[in-house]
Design an enzyme around this catalytic site. Structure first.
Site, PDB file in Angstrom:
ATOM      1  CG  ASP A 193      22.814  27.688 -20.716  1.00  0.00           C
ATOM      2  OD1 ASP A 193      22.044  27.819 -19.755  1.00  0.00           O
ATOM      3  OD2 ASP A 193      22.465  27.919 -21.901  1.00  0.00           O
ATOM      4  CD  GLU A 215      17.104  31.406 -13.875  1.00  0.00           C
ATOM      5  OE1 GLU A 215      17.788  30.413 -14.206  1.00  0.00           O
ATOM      6  OE2 GLU A 215      15.893  31.361 -13.667  1.00  0.00           O
ATOM      7  CG  ASP A 217      17.517  25.091 -13.365  1.00  0.00           C
ATOM      8  OD1 ASP A 217      16.296  25.151 -13.567  1.00  0.00           O
ATOM      9  OD2 ASP A 217      18.185  26.030 -12.897  1.00  0.00           O
ATOM     10  CG  ASP A 229      23.266  19.551 -27.052  1.00  0.00           C
ATOM     11  OD1 ASP A 229      22.139  20.058 -27.153  1.00  0.00           O
ATOM     12  OD2 ASP A 229      23.451  18.327 -26.819  1.00  0.00           O
ATOM     13  N   GLY A 230      23.888  20.236 -23.764  1.00  0.00           N
ATOM     14  CA  GLY A 230      23.940  19.432 -22.547  1.00  0.00           C
ATOM     15  C   GLY A 230      24.018  17.939 -22.822  1.00  0.00           C
TER      16      GLY A 230
END
Lengths: 313, 313, 313, 313
Positions: A114, A94, A167, A146-147
């Site tokens: 993200d 967001e 998050d 990819d985190g």
């Protein structure tokens, strides 16, 4: 008696909390939708919670209380750190986590990772009330990756961070997010932190999903010297919502009300813009009542890559 | 993904939180029901919350977290008092408020006033898990009378109290309970307290019904020198639940964790039996975050007999 | 627009028609409940359907339209027979099927067989609006026994019947009722009929459970020369509801409107008491539209003891 | 027992049938949406009914049984007419009524009048399964105009019709459609019919909204010599659905099964394409059972422009 009459709404969003337990919320407007390669994203208006972001059928946040969540996620670790310059956000589509991070005068770089490019594009376009244009701040960088892979590389480079804010969606059975709540994952997080660095993760609900919450706490405790569980009430998530802080040095329990207030004034650009978080909120969220302390002692399993823990609803 | 399949339950209890907002909970057993001259009372089993007392279609409490509510209602005022000998309970039909009051070694007399004799009979018979036989304690006395009338008489007599615990249904539009949340009512409460006496009332929800919560706070503040709002999370009530403490002298904010713990050990019979309340819980429940502090400042209306405030859902 | 406001009812009965399809009906009164060794029985008031009998969480019938069901079950076979003297009812706990059978002047004996003594006692006591005291008619006999066993013995004795009316719960997976919808069962029925005898069974829904309805039809067709499917709309069952008639000789399709009307006047005690069934209703219920005729041709499986068919919801 | 487990769907379409009575259907896909100046239009997938058109929160039709509705609306009047050349459709936005009308070899012109241009555009684009491209048939003409105004003009011109098919939304309180169910409106319809002309209208539900259904019948009967109510079961509309036929000369009750079958073969292009309607369906839908005949006698009010009748839900 005492009951006002109800409107016969026809479109309802249902959150299944458990077998035999559901929250029904009427949606009276559809603002936007998009199907990305990874997920299905809607922005709708929920009658009682306002504009809401729904991904794969789950409310991610609503204007009713997104600030409670995002302020509680970001400020305890960043204030505990005291001088965050480089901050990494995993997830946070967001843009509201980014918004809170960028409040710090000290922050020079905020990297948001993200996997889903489309979701970030969608957020930029439709979620202005969330991100307040923080995507377009010069200090912000969005990386589509990819985190976990990003962390691996960051840990090997010199590009380490003062704070890592996780998050992500819940570790639901079958979700790729399950691997972002394991000991090995938190070891990668630790490896990507500078000395004195801090991390935080959303940690599901200490009441609805007590065992999962306790597992995330134990797992972080198995990696970091200091692990601090905390919780706030989120109506949009139908209950108390939990977080876990981790660090080798810093400890948010060391901050009393006045020190929290002092750091807010000192470190933030417009300290009065905070809506939920203040000295009292800080103290309150870390006070764990007796039954939850007992649960944290009772469920000591650790989630590992080999034997990960996950939620079944 | 991550979703377990659901059982097709056929009997559901629905709590309407607001227009377009409802909590659906499956009930899989009916234990008892009774129609009294005042209300309709059921004991059912809610799948996720266990045994539940439902009066006039509203969950009063469930075994899942009744202890959170009853401990949070009783212990802050009684510990703040320090030496409660005579305690008055208004309402509290389940007998669980009485149970918490009788934990005090210092208590010599606990009078519970309820208008509905049948509900008390019903509780004695079916709600053993709530009252733990406290109705049969020699120090307990049950008076069947209108609470407000009882207070008027008590205020004129020598039979005053150290603590008055108000455990009533919400002030819903049209309900007689509305008159038990007004300034005149709290003046009667004050008149029935001994010197150094304390009072507490449940106060609806600071998130769902913020204006009503703030009004109860202002109203008590208009009568007592010290008024302290506080809140805990109650899954059974679908959110954060509020209380307001009032007194001319005593102040629960004066107690730190260790003093709370010390008094628990000193004043209670089996201190280890508390399940939710401890020093940390005490501190946490009185910490009001920024947005709620602002709401308490904003809504300063006072409920009076002439112009009472009430909830419309 | 056009929508009246709704009352916030708290107690709902939910009928799950299928995955993702449910009917929610508010219940505003509980009249009676009982737990028998076989089942759990409630009488409640559904706001829109009136008094309702609910067994094991399923609406059996309501005052809104029980007469549609019971008249449609009983009169087509009994009128087609023309002179029913001995009638057997399997199931029919409410006593309303018995009520319809006893309307016939020709009936000398009506035997109702139910396995659950408690349900019959319960019906006598609480379901007067259904049975109209037919349990106490001298021609009525209630036998507490397993229906299938009763049939086996009846077939071997001289105590055969002119009509057998099968008024049972649906053949849900795992239910003992599954064995009362098989070819072997219908052979027992045939063996217990006199020459010229007729049978009928409720047969689930031709729209909601089309394959099950067609299977019951095929199975009866495999045993009787004449098998006639028919259907009426039942709001209480959320749709069209089906029946299958079987006989070696008699055929309800041979009766036109005026012949149905004539037989009603001739055979029934107070013919004007019928509420749904008349000549037009008779013709209408046997008219199967094109798509359902095709479905009856398509699904030709037969349910057998060895390989029984059942519903999964 | 017998219950399969359910999927935790999150998006539900709710049809409120009455206070305390609702049908909940899960929607698992959104195909299209549009806001026109007149209404809000969605195409979604309902899990059990397939693709569905929803206008202003109400299901208009679904692929599960739109053919039942549209065939039952169109064929009884057109076959009763026997030689329809010019047909007028009021409403019918999906294009499926047009599709049925264009099956007739005799039809030279089919005019569809709808006030909402956007809905027609939307239908052309997204509802191919409904209209089968009938919008593009050379005999079809779409006129964007208020239906009542169109009728007034048509009645004054030489452009009269053999059949008028009225396929409108329900006369809900406050809706402009209320004025399309009055005596004055049906007089306009009559004025726009050629000699021997026929009309039909959808007429709400004879079970759920019995009084409204009876009123539409009485109103048409006050204008036309012959008025014939009929009904079919529509799962998508949660019950039995009604229609009323009107004419000065023609009478669908004069057609027996074989005459219906003969006319279908003679008049339709591909008679085998009909899915629901045939000789049996025709006879069945006009058979009104005893209780509904009584209701039609009981409610004899007439809806007029001055004192129109409408539905309150």
């Amino acid at each position: 008696m005492g009951m006002k009459k109800l409107t016969p709404w026809t479109s309802w969003y249902v959150e299944w909390i458990d077998d035999g337990d559901a929250s029904f919320k009427a949606a009276n407007q559809l603002y936007a939708m998009e199907k990305t390669p990874y997920q299905e994203v809607f922005v709708v208006n929920l009658l009682t919670l306002g504009k809401a972001l729904i991904i794969d059928g789950k409310v991610q946040s609503t204007l009713f209380d997104e600030f409670v969540y995002h302020e509680s996620l970001v400020h305890p670790p960043l204030l505990a750190h005291g001088n965050p310059e480089r901050v990494l956000i995993l997830g946070g589509g967001e843009g509201a986590t980014l918004r809170e991070v960028l409040r710090y005068k000290t922050v020079k770089k905020a990297v948001m990772v993200d996997i889903d490019e489309k979701v970030v594009e969608f957020s930029k376009k439709y979620l202005q009330e969330w991100h307040h244009n923080s995507f377009f701040d010069k200090r912000a960088e969005v990386v589509i990756e990819d985190g976990r892979k990003y962390l691996e590389n960051a840990g090997k480079s010199d590009e380490k961070f003062d704070a890592i804010v996780i998050d992500l969606v819940d570790p639901l059975a079958g979700s790729p997010a399950v691997k972002l709540y394991t000991r090995e994952f938190y070891q990668l997080v630790k490896g990507a932190l500078k000395e004195g660095g801090v991390m935080v993760t959303q940690a599901t609900s200490p009441v609805l999903y007590q065992e999962m919450f306790a597992t995330i706490h134990s797992t972080i405790k198995s990696v970091f010297k200091i692990a601090r569980p905390y919780a706030v009430y989120m109506r949009s998530y139908n209950g108390l919502w939990g977080f876990v802080f981790g660090s080798e040095e810093k400890d948010p329990l060391q901050l009393n009300e006045s020190e929290v207030e002092r750091r807010i004034r000192e470190l933030l650009v417009n300290p009065e813009d905070l809506r939920y978080y203040d000295g009292d909120a800080h103290i309150g969220m870390f006070k764990i009542p007796k039954n939850l302390k007992q649960a944290l002692k009772k469920y000591t399993d650790i989630s590992t890559d080999e034997k990960p823990k996950y939620l079944e609803i």
